[in-house]
Design a protein around this motif. Sequence first.
Motif, PDB file in Angstrom:
ATOM      1  N   GLY A  97       0.825  -1.199   0.000  1.00 38.82           N
ATOM      2  CA  GLY A  97       0.000   0.000   0.000  1.00 38.82           C
ATOM      3  C   GLY A  97       0.863   1.254   0.000  1.00 38.82           C
ATOM      4  N   ALA A  98       0.387   2.293  -0.652  1.00 34.33           N
ATOM      5  CA  ALA A  98       1.147   3.552  -0.718  1.00 34.33           C
ATOM      6  C   ALA A  98       1.004   4.314   0.596  1.00 34.33           C
ATOM      7  N   LEU A  99       2.136   4.543   1.270  1.00 35.14           N
ATOM      8  CA  LEU A  99       2.143   5.305   2.519  1.00 35.14           C
ATOM      9  C   LEU A  99       2.258   6.806   2.265  1.00 35.14           C
ATOM     10  N   PHE A 100       2.992   7.160   1.234  1.00 30.87           N
ATOM     11  CA  PHE A 100       3.150   8.579   0.915  1.00 30.87           C
ATOM     12  C   PHE A 100       3.631   8.735  -0.520  1.00 30.87           C
ATOM     13  N   ILE A 101       3.396   9.928  -1.048  1.00 37.33           N
ATOM     14  CA  ILE A 101       3.957  10.333  -2.337  1.00 37.33           C
ATOM     15  C   ILE A 101       4.580  11.705  -2.153  1.00 37.33           C
ATOM     16  N   LEU A 102       5.839  11.823  -2.558  1.00 37.91           N
ATOM     17  CA  LEU A 102       6.525  13.113  -2.579  1.00 37.91           C
ATOM     18  C   LEU A 102       6.641  13.549  -4.034  1.00 37.91           C
ATOM     19  N   PRO A 103       5.828  14.508  -4.489  1.00 35.04           N
ATOM     20  CA  PRO A 103       5.883  14.935  -5.895  1.00 35.04           C
ATOM     21  C   PRO A 103       7.058  15.880  -6.149  1.00 35.04           C
ATOM     22  N   LEU A 104       8.238  15.295  -6.288  1.00 39.49           N
ATOM     23  CA  LEU A 104       9.472  16.062  -6.439  1.00 39.49           C
ATOM     24  C   LEU A 104       9.942  16.068  -7.887  1.00 39.49           C
ATOM     25  N   GLY A 105      10.824  17.001  -8.176  1.00 39.42           N
ATOM     26  CA  GLY A 105      11.419  17.064  -9.496  1.00 39.42           C
ATOM     27  C   GLY A 105      12.823  17.624  -9.407  1.00 39.42           C
ATOM     28  N   ILE A 106      13.622  17.373 -10.434  1.00 37.72           N
ATOM     29  CA  ILE A 106      14.970  17.915 -10.530  1.00 37.72           C
ATOM     30  C   ILE A 106      14.968  19.000 -11.603  1.00 37.72           C
ATOM     31  N   GLU A 107      15.287  20.217 -11.184  1.00 37.33           N
ATOM     32  CA  GLU A 107      15.404  21.328 -12.126  1.00 37.33           C
ATOM     33  C   GLU A 107      16.864  21.429 -12.544  1.00 37.33           C
ATOM     34  N   ASN A 108      17.121  21.107 -13.778  1.00 35.16           N
ATOM     35  CA  ASN A 108      18.492  21.022 -14.252  1.00 35.16           C
ATOM     36  C   ASN A 108      18.989  22.379 -14.743  1.00 35.16           C
ATOM     37  N   LEU A 118       7.283  19.537  -7.615  1.00 33.87           N
ATOM     38  CA  LEU A 118       6.538  19.699  -8.853  1.00 33.87           C
ATOM     39  C   LEU A 118       5.351  20.627  -8.557  1.00 33.87           C
ATOM     40  N   GLY A 119       5.085  21.520  -9.443  1.00 30.54           N
ATOM     41  CA  GLY A 119       4.040  22.522  -9.210  1.00 30.54           C
ATOM     42  C   GLY A 119       4.614  23.907  -9.107  1.00 30.54           C
ATOM     43  N   GLY A 120       5.923  23.983  -8.810  1.00 28.53           N
ATOM     44  CA  GLY A 120       6.623  25.257  -8.814  1.00 28.53           C
ATOM     45  C   GLY A 120       5.939  26.352  -8.032  1.00 28.53           C
ATOM     46  N   ASP A 121       5.928  27.555  -8.608  1.00 29.75           N
ATOM     47  CA  ASP A 121       5.378  28.710  -7.911  1.00 29.75           C
ATOM     48  C   ASP A 121       3.870  28.776  -7.991  1.00 29.75           C
ATOM     49  N   LEU A 122       3.233  27.815  -8.669  1.00 29.99           N
ATOM     50  CA  LEU A 122       1.771  27.811  -8.745  1.00 29.99           C
ATOM     51  C   LEU A 122       1.139  26.997  -7.626  1.00 29.99           C
ATOM     52  N   GLY A 123       1.951  26.288  -6.862  1.00 33.67           N
ATOM     53  CA  GLY A 123       1.425  25.550  -5.716  1.00 33.67           C
ATOM     54  C   GLY A 123       1.437  26.427  -4.476  1.00 33.67           C
ATOM     55  N   ASP A 124       0.281  26.893  -4.052  1.00 32.05           N
ATOM     56  CA  ASP A 124       0.240  27.754  -2.863  1.00 32.05           C
ATOM     57  C   ASP A 124       0.649  27.001  -1.609  1.00 32.05           C
ATOM     58  N   TYR A 125       0.400  25.692  -1.594  1.00 36.19           N
ATOM     59  CA  TYR A 125       0.874  24.828  -0.519  1.00 36.19           C
ATOM     60  C   TYR A 125       1.605  23.653  -1.163  1.00 36.19           C
ATOM     61  N   ASN A 126       2.818  23.382  -0.697  1.00 35.14           N
ATOM     62  CA  ASN A 126       3.584  22.233  -1.189  1.00 35.14           C
ATOM     63  C   ASN A 126       3.818  21.265  -0.036  1.00 35.14           C
ATOM     64  N   ALA A 127       3.540  19.996  -0.284  1.00 38.49           N
ATOM     65  CA  ALA A 127       3.612  19.016   0.805  1.00 38.49           C
ATOM     66  C   ALA A 127       3.526  17.609   0.227  1.00 38.49           C
ATOM     67  N   PRO A 128       3.796  16.595   1.045  1.00 38.68           N
ATOM     68  CA  PRO A 128       3.597  15.212   0.598  1.00 38.68           C
ATOM     69  C   PRO A 128       2.113  14.857   0.591  1.00 38.68           C
ATOM     70  N   LEU A 129       1.776  13.799  -0.105  1.00 32.70           N
ATOM     71  CA  LEU A 129       0.495  13.127   0.072  1.00 32.70           C
ATOM     72  C   LEU A 129       0.734  12.021   1.086  1.00 32.70           C
ATOM     73  N   LEU A 130      -0.086  11.951   2.105  1.00 28.93           N
ATOM     74  CA  LEU A 130       0.129  11.005   3.203  1.00 28.93           C
ATOM     75  C   LEU A 130      -1.093  10.121   3.394  1.00 28.93           C
ATOM     76  N   SER A 131      -0.852   8.820   3.529  1.00 27.95           N
ATOM     77  CA  SER A 131      -1.959   7.933   3.891  1.00 27.95           C
ATOM     78  C   SER A 131      -2.300   8.149   5.360  1.00 27.95           C
ATOM     79  N   ARG A 132      -3.496   7.781   5.732  1.00 30.33           N
ATOM     80  CA  ARG A 132      -3.921   7.963   7.129  1.00 30.33           C
ATOM     81  C   ARG A 132      -3.100   7.092   8.074  1.00 30.33           C
ATOM     82  N   SER A 133      -2.508   6.037   7.541  1.00 28.85           N
ATOM     83  CA  SER A 133      -1.706   5.146   8.393  1.00 28.85           C
ATOM     84  C   SER A 133      -0.233   5.526   8.412  1.00 28.85           C
TER      85      SER A 133
END
Length: 422
Positions: A97-108, A118-133
């Motif tokens: 089961g997926a415990l978390f997702i970190l939507p990261l990227g490498i800017e070269n 990922l989402g850059g300056d258009l993401g007003d909040y940046n954070a992981p996706l977390l399962s309840r467990s």
Amino acid sequence: MTPLTVKFEDMSRIPAATERKKSRNSALFGALDDRPQVLVSIHEEIEPLKAVWQALEKTGDCTAFQTFAWISAWQRHIGTKQGVKPAIVVGWDSEGGALFILPLGIENGILCHKLTWLGGDLGDYNAPLLSRSFPRYVSPAQFPALWDDIRETLPTHHIVTLSRMPERVGGQANPMMTLDGIRRNASSAHMTMLKDDWESYYGEKRSSGSKKRDRQKRRKTEELGAVSLVTPEGADEKLRTLDILMEQKSVTFARMGVANLFDKPGYRDFYRDLATNPDAEGLIEVNHLAVGDTVCAANWGVSFGGRYHYVLASYDENSEAVRFGPGMIQLMELMERATANGHAAFDFTIGDEGYKDQWCEIEIPLFDQVEPNNLVGWLGLGPRIAYLQAKRFIKQTPVLWQGFTRLRAAKGMFAAAVSARV
């Protein structure tokens, strides 16, 4: 243990440290003195993760700006043009089961590769996706070690620049707050909790004088034509409203001396995509305020998890109704609509504009992490930290911020005058 780690402990109600003598394995946390028992995978493509991603955003904790629709549209239209390559981290439990997702990227860059959200300056909040467990598998004390392992597994990067992180992700404390190098962002976000009905909320928020002025401006506006908040349903109608919004907003940007957001590569396509994309159904809402046959204001908002996000709004600076504040009339119409649709909160998102104080009783502090990964990162670290500190100092010093905004506006007016003359 950092001060924010202690705060994480208070917020999550999970011990952030354990005594060394209690070195035993736990079914919940793995080895208490060791790294958590989590399988980590790194992904360079977003689409294969769609099913897992959408399931986690529905059953776990995340913000609207980490949904699959938002991130995939951003990468498709903007990230690729900015040279950002996805490096998405997925943590799995022992049962797959997926415990978390970190939507990261490498800017070269030419010399320095940056690890970013990922989402850059258009993401007003940046954070992981977390399962309840997630807290059952990874304790606050273990997350920094897990993060170290993730950093070693990720593609080559010289510096970490993770911005606009809230202290909470849904109902959970944000584990990113346990990391070193966390510093306060130059701006906060602001939010207000709605009530069951608009009249009760409005009655508490506005003084008698403010209500009188609201009625007068509304009446004056109605003399110009029937006033209504229109929510187009068809794709063509949505895009027509969005095009008007971008045109109106561009005029405002020029007056303020701010770079036009919609001139950046891919940005117009991003907003247009999300407005009509089936994956974003229920996430994006497009509206406009009609006064007679004139679109005097427009809005592109985000609805997620019982919270309405006031993201992008405009008004026609050349309309006759501009004297009576069509932008504020539209805002109140949107808040009333959000209440009627069952939203518990109206989120004004990032930015410390003064008008938000009229409505918001909640300030959401945001944090950045800037951390080098090697010598190249250290060389790029000093200027980045100096920039962030200077930006926060100016924004948090009213005299300096007012002076800066006035100078910026004067520069914009001068540039517009030169352009008009040419």
